[in-house]
Design a protein around this motif. Sequence first.
Motif, PDB file in Angstrom:
ATOM      1  N   ALA A  54      64.509  16.606  20.486  1.00 19.00           N
ATOM      2  CA  ALA A  54      63.463  16.007  19.642  1.00 19.00           C
ATOM      3  C   ALA A  54      63.845  14.587  19.195  1.00 19.00           C
ATOM      4  N   ASN A  55      64.952  14.089  19.743  1.00 15.93           N
ATOM      5  CA  ASN A  55      65.460  12.751  19.389  1.00 15.93           C
ATOM      6  C   ASN A  55      65.823  12.611  17.914  1.00 15.93           C
ATOM      7  N   GLU A  56      66.170  13.733  17.297  1.00 13.25           N
ATOM      8  CA  GLU A  56      66.650  13.678  15.909  1.00 13.25           C
ATOM      9  C   GLU A  56      68.182  13.666  15.882  1.00 13.25           C
ATOM     10  N   TYR A  57      68.772  14.217  16.938  1.00 16.96           N
ATOM     11  CA  TYR A  57      70.224  14.161  17.128  1.00 16.96           C
ATOM     12  C   TYR A  57      70.492  13.337  18.383  1.00 16.96           C
ATOM     13  N   PHE A  58      71.653  12.694  18.395  1.00 16.06           N
ATOM     14  CA  PHE A  58      72.041  11.907  19.566  1.00 16.06           C
ATOM     15  C   PHE A  58      73.417  12.377  20.034  1.00 16.06           C
ATOM     16  N   VAL A  59      73.953  11.741  21.057  1.00 23.15           N
ATOM     17  CA  VAL A  59      75.213  12.219  21.647  1.00 23.15           C
ATOM     18  C   VAL A  59      76.336  12.385  20.616  1.00 23.15           C
ATOM     19  N   PRO A  60      76.529  11.452  19.670  1.00 22.86           N
ATOM     20  CA  PRO A  60      77.620  11.664  18.696  1.00 22.86           C
ATOM     21  C   PRO A  60      77.456  12.963  17.897  1.00 22.86           C
ATOM     22  N   GLU A  61      76.215  13.251  17.478  1.00 24.28           N
ATOM     23  CA  GLU A  61      75.972  14.495  16.722  1.00 24.28           C
ATOM     24  C   GLU A  61      76.239  15.719  17.595  1.00 24.28           C
ATOM     25  N   LEU A  62      75.841  15.594  18.856  1.00 27.16           N
ATOM     26  CA  LEU A  62      76.064  16.686  19.803  1.00 27.16           C
ATOM     27  C   LEU A  62      77.561  16.947  19.960  1.00 27.16           C
ATOM     28  N   LEU A  63      78.314  15.873  20.072  1.00 22.91           N
ATOM     29  CA  LEU A  63      79.767  15.987  20.266  1.00 22.91           C
ATOM     30  C   LEU A  63      80.459  16.625  19.070  1.00 22.91           C
ATOM     31  N   ILE A  64      80.084  16.191  17.860  1.00 19.30           N
ATOM     32  CA  ILE A  64      80.791  16.750  16.696  1.00 19.30           C
ATOM     33  C   ILE A  64      80.359  18.194  16.426  1.00 19.30           C
ATOM     34  N   ALA A  65      79.101  18.508  16.739  1.00 18.20           N
ATOM     35  CA  ALA A  65      78.655  19.903  16.596  1.00 18.20           C
ATOM     36  C   ALA A  65      79.405  20.784  17.592  1.00 18.20           C
ATOM     37  N   ILE A 103      83.056  12.606  30.167  1.00 15.45           N
ATOM     38  CA  ILE A 103      82.437  12.781  28.846  1.00 15.45           C
ATOM     39  C   ILE A 103      81.203  13.684  28.933  1.00 15.45           C
ATOM     40  N   GLY A 104      80.313  13.371  29.873  1.00 15.28           N
ATOM     41  CA  GLY A 104      79.109  14.188  30.034  1.00 15.28           C
ATOM     42  C   GLY A 104      79.444  15.618  30.416  1.00 15.28           C
ATOM     43  N   LYS A 105      80.385  15.741  31.330  1.00 14.43           N
ATOM     44  CA  LYS A 105      80.801  17.078  31.784  1.00 14.43           C
ATOM     45  C   LYS A 105      81.403  17.877  30.632  1.00 14.43           C
ATOM     46  N   ASN A 106      82.219  17.220  29.824  1.00 15.81           N
ATOM     47  CA  ASN A 106      82.832  17.908  28.671  1.00 15.81           C
ATOM     48  C   ASN A 106      81.767  18.369  27.677  1.00 15.81           C
ATOM     49  N   LEU A 107      80.767  17.540  27.509  1.00 15.02           N
ATOM     50  CA  LEU A 107      79.683  17.863  26.580  1.00 15.02           C
ATOM     51  C   LEU A 107      78.898  19.078  27.077  1.00 15.02           C
ATOM     52  N   ALA A 109      80.034  21.365  29.101  1.00 16.75           N
ATOM     53  CA  ALA A 109      80.935  22.527  28.990  1.00 16.75           C
ATOM     54  C   ALA A 109      80.934  23.074  27.562  1.00 16.75           C
ATOM     55  N   ALA A 110      81.007  22.169  26.596  1.00 17.57           N
ATOM     56  CA  ALA A 110      81.025  22.592  25.186  1.00 17.57           C
ATOM     57  C   ALA A 110      79.704  23.248  24.794  1.00 17.57           C
ATOM     58  N   MET A 111      78.599  22.677  25.255  1.00 19.35           N
ATOM     59  CA  MET A 111      77.288  23.250  24.931  1.00 19.35           C
ATOM     60  C   MET A 111      77.111  24.621  25.595  1.00 19.35           C
ATOM     61  N   LEU A 112      77.618  24.760  26.811  1.00 21.38           N
ATOM     62  CA  LEU A 112      77.535  26.059  27.495  1.00 21.38           C
ATOM     63  C   LEU A 112      78.356  27.110  26.751  1.00 21.38           C
ATOM     64  N   GLU A 113      79.548  26.715  26.322  1.00 23.12           N
ATOM     65  CA  GLU A 113      80.370  27.640  25.525  1.00 23.12           C
ATOM     66  C   GLU A 113      79.638  28.014  24.248  1.00 23.12           C
ATOM     67  N   GLY A 114      79.030  27.006  23.653  1.00 27.67           N
ATOM     68  CA  GLY A 114      78.252  27.240  22.436  1.00 27.67           C
ATOM     69  C   GLY A 114      77.070  28.155  22.673  1.00 27.67           C
ATOM     70  N   GLY A 115      76.588  28.164  23.905  1.00 29.22           N
ATOM     71  CA  GLY A 115      75.457  29.020  24.265  1.00 29.22           C
ATOM     72  C   GLY A 115      75.873  30.416  24.699  1.00 29.22           C
ATOM     73  N   GLY A 116      77.171  30.709  24.589  1.00 25.15           N
ATOM     74  CA  GLY A 116      77.636  32.065  24.884  1.00 25.15           C
ATOM     75  C   GLY A 116      78.182  32.274  26.285  1.00 25.15           C
ATOM     76  N   PHE A 117      78.327  31.194  27.044  1.00 28.42           N
ATOM     77  CA  PHE A 117      78.879  31.310  28.399  1.00 28.42           C
ATOM     78  C   PHE A 117      80.403  31.220  28.373  1.00 28.42           C
ATOM     79  N   GLU A 118      81.021  31.882  29.332  1.00 26.33           N
ATOM     80  CA  GLU A 118      82.451  31.649  29.576  1.00 26.33           C
ATOM     81  C   GLU A 118      82.530  30.472  30.539  1.00 26.33           C
ATOM     82  N   VAL A 119      83.303  29.464  30.177  1.00 24.72           N
ATOM     83  CA  VAL A 119      83.353  28.237  30.977  1.00 24.72           C
ATOM     84  C   VAL A 119      84.756  28.012  31.528  1.00 24.72           C
ATOM     85  N   ILE A 120      84.827  27.836  32.834  1.00 28.09           N
ATOM     86  CA  ILE A 120      86.096  27.477  33.474  1.00 28.09           C
ATOM     87  C   ILE A 120      85.964  26.013  33.874  1.00 28.09           C
TER      88      ILE A 120
END
Length: 211
Positions: A54-65, A103-107, A109-120
Amino acid sequence: MTDLKPLYTAILEGDAPTAKAVTQKAIDEGIDPQVLLNEYMIPAMDEVGRLFEANEYFVPELLIAARAMKGALEIIKPILVGTGAKPVGRVVIGTVRGDLHDIGKNLVAAMLEGGGFEVIDLGVDVSPERFVQTVQEKNAQIVAVSALLTTTMPGMKTTIEALKEAGIRDKVKVMIGGAPVTQRYADEIGADGFSDNASGAVRVARELVAA
């Protein structure tokens, strides 16, 4: 009993110390880690994804979350493994051979983990053979391949071809992403999914494991 709402808020606001403290306290009190994950942590990251789209959060917010989520996850992960809790799905992720951007890949990976996935996470400069080997060893349902350069994008196609040659292409879904990557390119090379952002990648991955 610990109030768990601050866990949701801490992840949403990227407050890693609070996220970890609330999680630890909850675990110490014997609260089921699945409750923490499914009712507070994953919904918080879903909301982070919604705010990003919704363009209320940007990459920095995504990263710290994502960092706050990761901190909390590290506390509950050993317990989840011990109880045999099943992840939403298992994803092998990496940046293609010759590409050192992460950086994008790490983000993702982190979001997938946050979504309940096991990430290798295989890191950067990953050969097609290594993707194939890891999928076979880990019995992954999804391969997520990233490229940030137009010159390394062909590595995505090579990876898909390597999966075919290994006879496992029909057993695994391939999703791709990265700055120069498009849906059209995904269609061209026969990828199963594409996302141009990290929160979208979680949605695509969920659709792929449900398919």
